[in-house]
Design a protein around this motif. Structure first.
Motif, PDB file in Angstrom:
ATOM      1  N   ALA A 137       0.849  -1.205   0.000  1.00 32.82           N
ATOM      2  CA  ALA A 137       0.000   0.000   0.000  1.00 32.82           C
ATOM      3  C   ALA A 137       0.878   1.247   0.000  1.00 32.82           C
ATOM      4  N   PRO A 138       0.454   2.351  -0.646  1.00 36.87           N
ATOM      5  CA  PRO A 138       1.231   3.592  -0.669  1.00 36.87           C
ATOM      6  C   PRO A 138       1.296   4.196   0.716  1.00 36.87           C
ATOM      7  N   VAL A 139       2.452   4.762   1.037  1.00 41.27           N
ATOM      8  CA  VAL A 139       2.681   5.352   2.342  1.00 41.27           C
ATOM      9  C   VAL A 139       2.187   6.793   2.329  1.00 41.27           C
ATOM     10  N   SER A 140       1.339   7.131   3.341  1.00 40.28           N
ATOM     11  CA  SER A 140       0.798   8.501   3.436  1.00 40.28           C
ATOM     12  C   SER A 140       1.798   9.384   4.153  1.00 40.28           C
ATOM     13  N   THR A 141       2.067  10.581   3.616  1.00 38.12           N
ATOM     14  CA  THR A 141       3.030  11.531   4.194  1.00 38.12           C
ATOM     15  C   THR A 141       2.355  12.674   4.892  1.00 38.12           C
ATOM     16  N   GLY A 142       1.047  12.750   4.804  1.00 40.96           N
ATOM     17  CA  GLY A 142       0.317  13.838   5.468  1.00 40.96           C
ATOM     18  C   GLY A 142       0.641  15.211   4.860  1.00 40.96           C
ATOM     19  N   GLY A 143       1.003  15.238   3.609  1.00 41.60           N
ATOM     20  CA  GLY A 143       1.302  16.497   2.920  1.00 41.60           C
ATOM     21  C   GLY A 143       2.683  17.003   3.192  1.00 41.60           C
ATOM     22  N   VAL A 144       3.474  16.234   3.956  1.00 42.74           N
ATOM     23  CA  VAL A 144       4.834  16.683   4.290  1.00 42.74           C
ATOM     24  C   VAL A 144       5.802  15.996   3.336  1.00 42.74           C
ATOM     25  N   ALA A 145       6.655  16.732   2.748  1.00 45.42           N
ATOM     26  CA  ALA A 145       7.627  16.204   1.791  1.00 45.42           C
ATOM     27  C   ALA A 145       8.683  15.406   2.540  1.00 45.42           C
ATOM     28  N   ILE A 146       8.970  14.230   2.009  1.00 42.97           N
ATOM     29  CA  ILE A 146      10.014  13.409   2.613  1.00 42.97           C
ATOM     30  C   ILE A 146      11.150  13.229   1.629  1.00 42.97           C
ATOM     31  N   SER A 147      12.269  12.946   2.177  1.00 42.07           N
ATOM     32  CA  SER A 147      13.448  12.803   1.310  1.00 42.07           C
ATOM     33  C   SER A 147      13.476  11.416   0.678  1.00 42.07           C
ATOM     34  N   LYS A 148      14.306  11.301  -0.311  1.00 39.76           N
ATOM     35  CA  LYS A 148      14.448  10.002  -0.989  1.00 39.76           C
ATOM     36  C   LYS A 148      15.048   8.971  -0.041  1.00 39.76           C
ATOM     37  N   THR A 149      15.865   9.490   0.872  1.00 36.06           N
ATOM     38  CA  THR A 149      16.464   8.536   1.822  1.00 36.06           C
ATOM     39  C   THR A 149      15.410   7.909   2.702  1.00 36.06           C
ATOM     40  N   ASP A 150      14.448   8.725   3.175  1.00 37.01           N
ATOM     41  CA  ASP A 150      13.367   8.190   4.007  1.00 37.01           C
ATOM     42  C   ASP A 150      12.505   7.223   3.233  1.00 37.01           C
ATOM     43  N   MET A 151      12.243   7.589   1.987  1.00 39.00           N
ATOM     44  CA  MET A 151      11.420   6.680   1.164  1.00 39.00           C
ATOM     45  C   MET A 151      12.129   5.340   0.936  1.00 39.00           C
ATOM     46  N   ALA A 152      13.406   5.397   0.754  1.00 41.02           N
ATOM     47  CA  ALA A 152      14.159   4.153   0.570  1.00 41.02           C
ATOM     48  C   ALA A 152      14.137   3.311   1.826  1.00 41.02           C
ATOM     49  N   ALA A 153      14.220   4.013   2.983  1.00 41.25           N
ATOM     50  CA  ALA A 153      14.173   3.262   4.237  1.00 41.25           C
ATOM     51  C   ALA A 153      12.829   2.591   4.437  1.00 41.25           C
ATOM     52  N   GLN A 154      11.763   3.332   4.068  1.00 44.26           N
ATOM     53  CA  GLN A 154      10.424   2.745   4.191  1.00 44.26           C
ATOM     54  C   GLN A 154      10.263   1.548   3.246  1.00 44.26           C
ATOM     55  N   GLN A 155      10.787   1.700   2.043  1.00 42.77           N
ATOM     56  CA  GLN A 155      10.680   0.594   1.087  1.00 42.77           C
ATOM     57  C   GLN A 155      11.468  -0.636   1.567  1.00 42.77           C
ATOM     58  N   SER A 156      12.612  -0.364   2.172  1.00 37.35           N
ATOM     59  CA  SER A 156      13.421  -1.467   2.694  1.00 37.35           C
ATOM     60  C   SER A 156      12.700  -2.190   3.830  1.00 37.35           C
TER      61      SER A 156
ATOM     62  N   ILE B  20       9.482  -2.376   4.136  1.00 38.09           N
ATOM     63  CA  ILE B  20       8.391  -3.165   3.520  1.00 38.09           C
ATOM     64  C   ILE B  20       8.938  -4.456   2.924  1.00 38.09           C
ATOM     65  N   ASP B  21      10.085  -4.357   2.256  1.00 39.79           N
ATOM     66  CA  ASP B  21      10.684  -5.569   1.669  1.00 39.79           C
ATOM     67  C   ASP B  21      11.078  -6.568   2.758  1.00 39.79           C
ATOM     68  N   LEU B  22      11.578  -6.061   3.875  1.00 44.11           N
ATOM     69  CA  LEU B  22      11.944  -6.940   4.969  1.00 44.11           C
ATOM     70  C   LEU B  22      10.735  -7.672   5.539  1.00 44.11           C
ATOM     71  N   LYS B  23       9.627  -6.930   5.671  1.00 37.69           N
ATOM     72  CA  LYS B  23       8.392  -7.553   6.161  1.00 37.69           C
ATOM     73  C   LYS B  23       7.906  -8.629   5.202  1.00 37.69           C
ATOM     74  N   MET B  24       7.976  -8.328   3.924  1.00 37.01           N
ATOM     75  CA  MET B  24       7.503  -9.312   2.937  1.00 37.01           C
ATOM     76  C   MET B  24       8.390 -10.559   2.935  1.00 37.01           C
ATOM     77  N   SER B  25       9.724 -10.345   3.067  1.00 36.78           N
ATOM     78  CA  SER B  25      10.644 -11.486   3.120  1.00 36.78           C
ATOM     79  C   SER B  25      10.393 -12.328   4.365  1.00 36.78           C
ATOM     80  N   PHE B  26      10.168 -11.643   5.483  1.00 39.95           N
ATOM     81  CA  PHE B  26       9.883 -12.369   6.718  1.00 39.95           C
ATOM     82  C   PHE B  26       8.564 -13.145   6.626  1.00 39.95           C
ATOM     83  N   ALA B  27       7.563 -12.491   6.021  1.00 37.99           N
ATOM     84  CA  ALA B  27       6.267 -13.171   5.835  1.00 37.99           C
ATOM     85  C   ALA B  27       6.402 -14.396   4.938  1.00 37.99           C
TER      86      ALA B  27
END
Length: 394
Positions: free
Chosen positions: A59-78, A80-87
């Motif tokens: 699911a897409p991550v909600s930012t609440g209208g606040v701009a996030i950096s690419k680094t934060d987005m990469a961390a969130q994606q990582s 999510i990938d970790l959760k999927m691998s664990f699942a």
């Protein structure tokens, strides 16, 4: 059964093997189907992580209208990938545990099915072979010369019923054939008794004449001996015809008493007759048993040597009653013994044994078999015979 398995054991192994094979195939098919179904089922990360309940992994991550950096987005994606691998790993472990549990409990169930299959196969084989056991039991009774027995197998008209009916038809034909043979021997013997009795009477009257010449008397004596031998032959044939079938109405008999009566009436000049008679209860026809004993004693006395002896013993041993007659006499070879029980067979020639009919031991064997017993003879060391009659004890 010595030398191999019985038919019931083989059928039991066959039925048990089929049960085991069918259970193994069913367990294998169930394993493959369950493995395929578990492979298609996907375990979502939201199920694994309680804090993410209700959230899809992609699911897409909600930012609440606040701009996030690419680094934060990469961390969130990582994350999510970790959760999927664990699942995915949890799903694989769960699938493996489910399949192992299936194999473990399925194997236990398969073992129980195999045991039940063997037991069921044993019962089914016994029920299937029950008609064959009935046929075998009837055949054994028929072997004891009880040809009036019939299988009379009930149930459906299958292969076993057809076999039993065929066996009954064969017994019916054999019974009629043996009955006809016995009736012929009995009728012929009765018909021959009359002329022999007339001949004996005429000879005795002729020899009793005061003016009868000496040559006529000598000829009459010889003819009377021949006539007496023929009468004994006919009497022996009648006894054999009567003893060829099982005794219908047996009565209690002490074989020792019968042997004692026979020995009291036995004349054995030049032969020492000894006896050791103990109570020997049995059941049967007293007349036939007396004839059996008399034939044994007469043969032992007749085929003996000068100054020889005859020893008669009778005793009760467990479930059997035994009568032994041992005598001295000519040397008998082992291969000649079986021929002694055949009708009209003697070791000596007819001239040397004119007093005999050749039916003595044949009658003994027939009477013993009619009473459910047996006769065994063997050469005695030094000459003579050892004859043992074994009968069921009463």
């Amino acid at each position: 059964m010595a030398g191999g398995w019985t038919v019931r054991v083989r059928l039991t192994v066959l039925y048990g093997g089929l049960f085991l094979l069918a259970g193994a195939v069913l367990l294998g098919v169930t394993y493959l189907l369950l493995a395929a179904a578990l492979e298609k089922q996907q375990l979502k990360p939201a199920v694994v992580y309680a804090e993410g309940a209700g959230m899809e992994a992609d699911a897409p991550v909600s930012t609440g209208g606040v701009a996030i950096s690419k680094t934060d987005m990469a961390a969130q994606q990582s994350a999510i990938d970790l959760k999927m691998s664990f699942a995915r790993q949890v799903q694989l472990d769960l699938n493996a545990q489910t399949l192992q549990s299936l194999l473990r409990w399925g194997s236990l169930a398969l073992g129980g099915v195999a045991v039940a299959g063997v037991w069921t196969g044993w019962l089914a084989a016994g029920r299937t072979l029950r008609p064959i056991a009935q046929i075998t039991a009837t055949a054994r009774r028929v072997a004891d010369r009880n040809l009036h027995e019939r299988i009379a197998l009930g149930g459906p008209r299958d292969e076993l019923r057809e076999l039993a009916d065929t066996f009954d038809d064969m017994l019916e034909r054999l019974d009629r054939s043996f009955d006809g043979q016995r009736r012929f021997v009995a009728n012929a013997s009765h018909e021959l008794r009359t002329p022999l009795a007339i001949n004996r009477t005429l000879l005795e009257v002729a020899m009793g004449q005061p003016d009868a010449p000496q040559q006529l008397r000598q000829l009459g004596t010889t003819l009377l001996e021949v006539n007496a031998r023929h009468e004994r032959l006919i009497d022996g044939l009648l006894t054999m015809a009567r003893s060829e079938q099982a005794v219908v109405d047996p009565v209690p008999v002490d074989l020792a008493e019968v042997a004692g009566n026979v020995l009291d009436q036995t004349q054995a000049p030049g032969v020492d007759v000894r006896h050791e008679l103990r109570p020997a209860p049995t059941s049967g026809d007293p007349v036939l048993l007396e004839r059996l004993t008399q034939n044994l004693v007469d043969n032992a006395v007749r085929y003996n040597s000068a100054g020889g002896w005859v020893h008669v013993t009778c005793a009760h041993e467990g479930t059997r009653t035994r009568l032994n007659v041992v005598n001295t006499g000519p040397v008998v070879r082992a291969y000649e013994v079986p021929t002694l029980f055949e009708p009209f067979r003697r070791l000596t020639d007819r001239v040397g044994s004119a007093r005999g009919t050749g039916l003595g031991l044949s009658i003994v064997r027939s009477v013993a078999r009619a009473h459910g017993g047996e006769v065994h003879a063997s050469p005695r060391d030094g000459g003579g015979l050892v004859v043992q009659v074994t009968l069921p004890a009463n």
